[in-house]
Write a protein that holds these residues in place. Structure first.
Motif, PDB file in Angstrom:
ATOM      1  N   CYS A 168      67.766  39.715  79.905  1.00  0.00           N
ATOM      2  CA  CYS A 168      66.739  39.641  78.873  1.00  0.00           C
ATOM      3  C   CYS A 168      66.014  40.963  78.714  1.00  0.00           C
ATOM      4  N   GLY A 169      66.382  41.958  79.532  1.00  0.00           N
ATOM      5  CA  GLY A 169      65.784  43.284  79.386  1.00  0.00           C
ATOM      6  C   GLY A 169      64.641  43.549  80.344  1.00  0.00           C
ATOM      7  N   LYS A 170      64.405  42.614  81.285  1.00  0.00           N
ATOM      8  CA  LYS A 170      63.255  42.810  82.164  1.00  0.00           C
ATOM      9  C   LYS A 170      63.464  43.942  83.160  1.00  0.00           C
ATOM     10  N   SER A 171      64.679  44.058  83.711  1.00  0.00           N
ATOM     11  CA  SER A 171      64.935  45.165  84.643  1.00  0.00           C
ATOM     12  C   SER A 171      64.948  46.500  83.906  1.00  0.00           C
ATOM     13  N   THR A 172      65.536  46.510  82.711  1.00  0.00           N
ATOM     14  CA  THR A 172      65.541  47.725  81.889  1.00  0.00           C
ATOM     15  C   THR A 172      64.115  48.208  81.676  1.00  0.00           C
ATOM     16  N   LEU A 173      63.232  47.258  81.416  1.00  0.00           N
ATOM     17  CA  LEU A 173      61.834  47.588  81.207  1.00  0.00           C
ATOM     18  C   LEU A 173      61.251  48.289  82.429  1.00  0.00           C
ATOM     19  N   GLY A 174      61.517  47.730  83.619  1.00  0.00           N
ATOM     20  CA  GLY A 174      60.988  48.321  84.847  1.00  0.00           C
ATOM     21  C   GLY A 174      61.501  49.724  85.072  1.00  0.00           C
ATOM     22  N   VAL A 175      62.810  49.896  84.905  1.00  0.00           N
ATOM     23  CA  VAL A 175      63.413  51.206  85.137  1.00  0.00           C
ATOM     24  C   VAL A 175      62.931  52.210  84.075  1.00  0.00           C
ATOM     25  N   ALA A 176      62.680  51.693  82.861  1.00  0.00           N
ATOM     26  CA  ALA A 176      62.250  52.577  81.773  1.00  0.00           C
ATOM     27  C   ALA A 176      60.885  53.189  82.062  1.00  0.00           C
ATOM     28  N   PHE A 185      63.646  47.615  94.779  1.00  0.00           N
ATOM     29  CA  PHE A 185      64.784  47.070  94.041  1.00  0.00           C
ATOM     30  C   PHE A 185      65.258  45.748  94.613  1.00  0.00           C
ATOM     31  N   GLN A 186      66.189  45.179  93.848  1.00  0.00           N
ATOM     32  CA  GLN A 186      66.666  43.846  94.171  1.00  0.00           C
ATOM     33  C   GLN A 186      67.407  43.782  95.497  1.00  0.00           C
ATOM     34  N   ASP A 187      68.300  44.758  95.719  1.00  0.00           N
ATOM     35  CA  ASP A 187      69.195  44.624  96.856  1.00  0.00           C
ATOM     36  C   ASP A 187      68.764  45.520  98.011  1.00  0.00           C
ATOM     37  N   PRO A 188      68.025  44.964  98.981  1.00  0.00           N
ATOM     38  CA  PRO A 188      67.546  45.823 100.069  1.00  0.00           C
ATOM     39  C   PRO A 188      68.683  46.352 100.938  1.00  0.00           C
ATOM     40  N   MET A 189      69.859  45.686 100.891  1.00  0.00           N
ATOM     41  CA  MET A 189      70.953  46.123 101.753  1.00  0.00           C
ATOM     42  C   MET A 189      71.463  47.503 101.343  1.00  0.00           C
ATOM     43  N   THR A 190      71.359  47.837 100.071  1.00  0.00           N
ATOM     44  CA  THR A 190      71.936  49.113  99.615  1.00  0.00           C
ATOM     45  C   THR A 190      70.891  50.090  99.097  1.00  0.00           C
ATOM     46  N   SER A 191      69.609  49.734  99.232  1.00  0.00           N
ATOM     47  CA  SER A 191      68.582  50.621  98.667  1.00  0.00           C
ATOM     48  C   SER A 191      68.181  51.753  99.592  1.00  0.00           C
ATOM     49  N   GLU A 222      62.928  42.128  91.109  1.00  0.00           N
ATOM     50  CA  GLU A 222      63.573  41.039  91.840  1.00  0.00           C
ATOM     51  C   GLU A 222      63.542  41.292  93.354  1.00  0.00           C
ATOM     52  N   PRO A 223      62.350  41.479  93.932  1.00  0.00           N
ATOM     53  CA  PRO A 223      62.300  41.913  95.334  1.00  0.00           C
ATOM     54  C   PRO A 223      62.809  40.869  96.321  1.00  0.00           C
ATOM     55  N   THR A 224      62.900  39.606  95.900  1.00  0.00           N
ATOM     56  CA  THR A 224      63.276  38.573  96.869  1.00  0.00           C
ATOM     57  C   THR A 224      64.581  37.876  96.507  1.00  0.00           C
ATOM     58  N   THR A 228      79.448  57.219  95.273  1.00  0.00           N
ATOM     59  CA  THR A 228      78.130  57.169  95.927  1.00  0.00           C
ATOM     60  C   THR A 228      77.009  57.332  94.908  1.00  0.00           C
ATOM     61  N   LEU A 229      77.254  58.113  93.835  1.00  0.00           N
ATOM     62  CA  LEU A 229      76.197  58.300  92.830  1.00  0.00           C
ATOM     63  C   LEU A 229      75.823  56.982  92.162  1.00  0.00           C
ATOM     64  N   SER A 230      76.764  56.036  92.130  1.00  0.00           N
ATOM     65  CA  SER A 230      76.478  54.782  91.442  1.00  0.00           C
ATOM     66  C   SER A 230      75.755  53.800  92.355  1.00  0.00           C
ATOM     67  N   GLN A 231      75.467  54.204  93.591  1.00  0.00           N
ATOM     68  CA  GLN A 231      74.875  53.234  94.513  1.00  0.00           C
ATOM     69  C   GLN A 231      73.362  53.162  94.384  1.00  0.00           C
ATOM     70  N   GLN A 232      72.860  52.024  94.837  1.00  0.00           N
ATOM     71  CA  GLN A 232      71.442  51.744  94.676  1.00  0.00           C
ATOM     72  C   GLN A 232      70.557  52.774  95.374  1.00  0.00           C
ATOM     73  N   PHE A 233      71.001  53.269  96.539  1.00  0.00           N
ATOM     74  CA  PHE A 233      70.103  54.185  97.253  1.00  0.00           C
ATOM     75  C   PHE A 233      69.911  55.500  96.519  1.00  0.00           C
ATOM     76  N   VAL A 234      70.833  55.835  95.617  1.00  0.00           N
ATOM     77  CA  VAL A 234      70.646  57.035  94.801  1.00  0.00           C
ATOM     78  C   VAL A 234      69.528  56.807  93.788  1.00  0.00           C
ATOM     79  N   VAL A 235      69.564  55.649  93.117  1.00  0.00           N
ATOM     80  CA  VAL A 235      68.484  55.305  92.188  1.00  0.00           C
ATOM     81  C   VAL A 235      67.163  55.228  92.948  1.00  0.00           C
TER      82      VAL A 235
END
Lengths: 318, 334
Positions: A44-52, A94-100, A177-179, B228-235
């Motif tokens: 619906c554009g909510k994440s786009t809004l946050g990143v924008a 961000f949404q996915d803490p595993m890869t952030s 989407e923190p959770t 790797t550039l497409s990964q979340q930790f880069v953002v």
């Protein structure tokens, strides 16, 4: 004074198969020390809004309108000026803490990197002190500064992400989407962490989620989005007690309630429109039980009903 | 970390043993009698017998095998049947020149690969990216000796800028020799004219090898950095206000490195052997030229020694690569 004013914000993605109107003419504001929930279905554009707001959209996105933060229009800042805002004035989780978190950097180095970028003269002891305080404020042992991300569970990583985000005391925290990626018990813990932070820190929060339940726990105001449009905006209690827009109504009805004997799950039939080729008129009419002829041809105007904003022909005198 | 390194070294012992075994038995089943190769086809049988006895070739094959392993463990690679010199001594004389060429080629290849590949990944779909893809396909298809000849033709014959063969000009060798790597020796001795001469001789062969190998690196680096550039930790790093240059090199490139390093290590080891063509094209007095000469003269001890030498070298390089990877990536280490 409002901390964040979003005025007539429109965002389009240019793709090979056409232009996607991800956000259309959205206007709202977030006050100081206020928390706003942004809810809506996927896409619906909510994440786009946050990143924008952080101006981190991919290069194929074009942004129109104004994002006024603390009196400055973020969209007219230079790239360098904008970079200095990120992490210091406005932070995001961000949404996915595993890869952030960067998998080959210790947690400590994530903090240190942030400090060095924004406060180059900061001493090492000060950095350790700030990082430890930030970790403590999210309920994590400061001893874990030396650990690598893979030594943490998902919930712990999200705590660490929050700690990094608030370490420099930003005025605005955007939580996308923190959770969502966490199990229910951990979800609740993270919500508690955010609640505590809202009480103790002088910070505003934009909480982006699809989960109405989470919004009601934390937010004072709520913005409901559908297909890139703001369909309803107002105080959370009012919207919960008396939703105006048909979409909001159905969204609230679809929250499962175990107190009812009739345990059938309600849902909104149909699916959101294709944003490359949206329906004429109101975007919601194909799924709306109150559709009138005018809905199919004319886009409704946003009307104010007291403190509330609604974008629907039912209320626009039509 | 220490236990990791020790385990890794321990693990490569069986690997080297297997290679030694294969080398031994392959050379025994190959046609061609080393004794006849040494003495000539018309040697009287009694002389051949005596020679076989002297070389231990009349013993049972398993005894020969054990002797061979024992000797290698002692650092005895046998004696060349052409010169009578210990093979290891000859190899150590030739090795510095090969190492010098290999290192400089790797520097060229890694430099081009890392920068071109990373920038192509960052500017995905742009003209730079497209040029990088064309470059890697185009250059990868160059035969090394042809490319070497072309460079010799352009920079040596037409432009007269650079010498086309050898490791140095006459009377331009460093004196005294410490390491055998001319560049290093010239710097140690402070002989700057010798250094300049050595560098001039090094440019064309190392460019030849380096550019050809860089094609693989450009592709490898590009593909991994795109990932790797497409990964979340880069953002997430950008959302903390981290500078683009840091995001690109510290976050994206460094996370992309482990597979790239593995390939680079293998390439480095391959280069030692693959330098044969380049060494011959540029008359470079290294192990490659040595091996070609000894194959022509059926010097079995020298061939066997060279292969074993390469094998051990490859094992050492792969240990180094693993250790560097472990140093970069904590998950390997723990």
């Amino acid at each position: 004074m409002e901390l964040l004013n979003i005025r007539n914000l429109s965002i389009e993605y240019k793709t090979k198969s056409g232009t996607v109107k991800a956000v259309e003419d959205v206007t709202f504001e977030v006050g100081e020390h206020e928390s706003l929930g942004v809810v809506g279905e996927s896409g619906c554009g909510k994440s786009t809004l946050g990143v924008a707001i952080l101006r981190l959209l991919p290069p194929n996105a074009t942004t129109k309108g104004e994002i006024i933060f603390n009196g400055k229009n973020l969209l007219s800042l230079t790239n360098e000026e904008m970079r200095r805002m990120r992490g210091k004035e406005i932070a995001m989780i961000f949404q996915d803490p595993m890869t952030s978190l960067n998998p080959i950097m210790r947690v400590r180095d994530h903090f240190f990197e942030l400090f060095k970028v924004h406060e180059p003269s900061m001493k090492k002891e000060q950095m350790i002190k700030l990082a430890s305080e930030a970790l403590e404020s999210v309920g994590t042992d400061p001893k874990r500064l030396d650990n690598y991300p893979f030594e943490f569970s998902g919930g712990m990583r999200q705590r660490v992400m929050i700690a990094i985000a608030i370490a420099l005391k930003p005025k605005l925290l955007i939580a996308d989407e923190p959770t969502t990626a966490l199990d229910v018990v951990v979800q609740e813990q993270i919500m508690q962490v955010l609640k505590n932070l809202m009480k103790t820190k002088n910070m505003s929060l934009i909480l982006i989620t699809h989960d109405m339940g989470i919004v009601s726990e934390l937010a004072e105001k709520v913005t409901v989005m559908y297909a890139g449009n703001l369909v309803e905006h107002g105080e959370i209690k009012e919207i919960y007690n008396e939703p105006k827009h048909p979409y909001t109504k159905m969204l609230l009805e679809s929250i499962p309630n175990i107190k009812l004997d009739d345990m059938e799950l309600k849902y909104i039939p149909g699916s959101p429109p294709d944003l490359k080729n949206p329906p004429k008129g109101c975007k919601y009419y194909p799924r709306c039980p109150y559709t009138k002829e005018i809905c199919k041809t004319k886009e409704p105007k946003t009307v104010k009903l007291g403190d509330r904003k609604v974008k629907c022909h039912l209320y626009s005198g039509g | 970390m220490k236990s990791y390194i020790l385990t890794r070294i321990g693990l490569s012992i069986p690997m080297i043993l297997i290679i030694l075994t294969i080398v031994f038995f392959v050379l025994r089943v190959l046609p061609g009698n080393p004794v006849l190769a040494m003495l000539g086809p018309k040697a009287p049988p009694s002389v051949v017998k005596a020679m076989e006895h002297q070389m231990g070739l009349d013993k049972p094959i398993l005894v020969q095998y054990v002797d061979y392993l024992k000797n290698i463990a002692k650092g005895d690679f046998g004696h060349s049947t052409v010169t009578g010199m210990p093979v290891l001594k000859e190899l150590m004389q030739k090795f510095p020149a090969t190492l010098e060429l290999t290192i400089f080629s790797m520097v060229v290849a890694v430099f081009i690969g890392i920068f071109y590949g990373t920038i192509a990944a960052y500017k995905l779909g742009s003209p730079i990216d497209i040029s990088a893809r064309i470059y890697s396909i185009f250059v990868y298809s160059f035969p090394v000796f042809w490319f070497g000849l072309m460079l010799q033709l352009i920079f040596g014959v037409w432009l007269h800028w650079l010498p086309v063969s050898g490791e140095s000009s006459p009377f331009m060798t460093p004196d005294p020799i410490h390491t055998g790597i001319y560049i290093l020796d010239a710097i140690i001795n402070g002989q700057w004219d010798v250094l300049k001469d050595s560098l001039e001789h090094l440019i064309l062969p190392s460019l030849t090898l380096g550019i050809v190998i860089s094609s693989i690196f450009v592709r490898m680096v590009r593909a991994n950095v795109v990932l790797t550039l497409s990964q979340q930790f880069v953002v997430a790093a950008r959302a903390r206000g981290v500078k683009e240059k840091t995001v690109l090199f510290k976050h994206a490139l460094k996370n992309a490195l482990p597979p790239i390093l593995t390939i680079m290590g293998l390439q480095f080891a391959l280069l030692l052997g693959g330098a044969v063509l380049t060494e011959v094209t540029f008359s470079w007095p290294g192990i490659g030229s040595y091996l070609v000469n000894r194959i022509h003269s059926r010097d079995f001890a020298a061939i066997q020694g060279t292969i074993v030498f390469f094998a051990i070298f490859v094992a050492i390089i792969s240990i180094l690569v693993d250790v560097i990877n472990a140093w970069i990536n904590p998950r390997v280490r723990y």
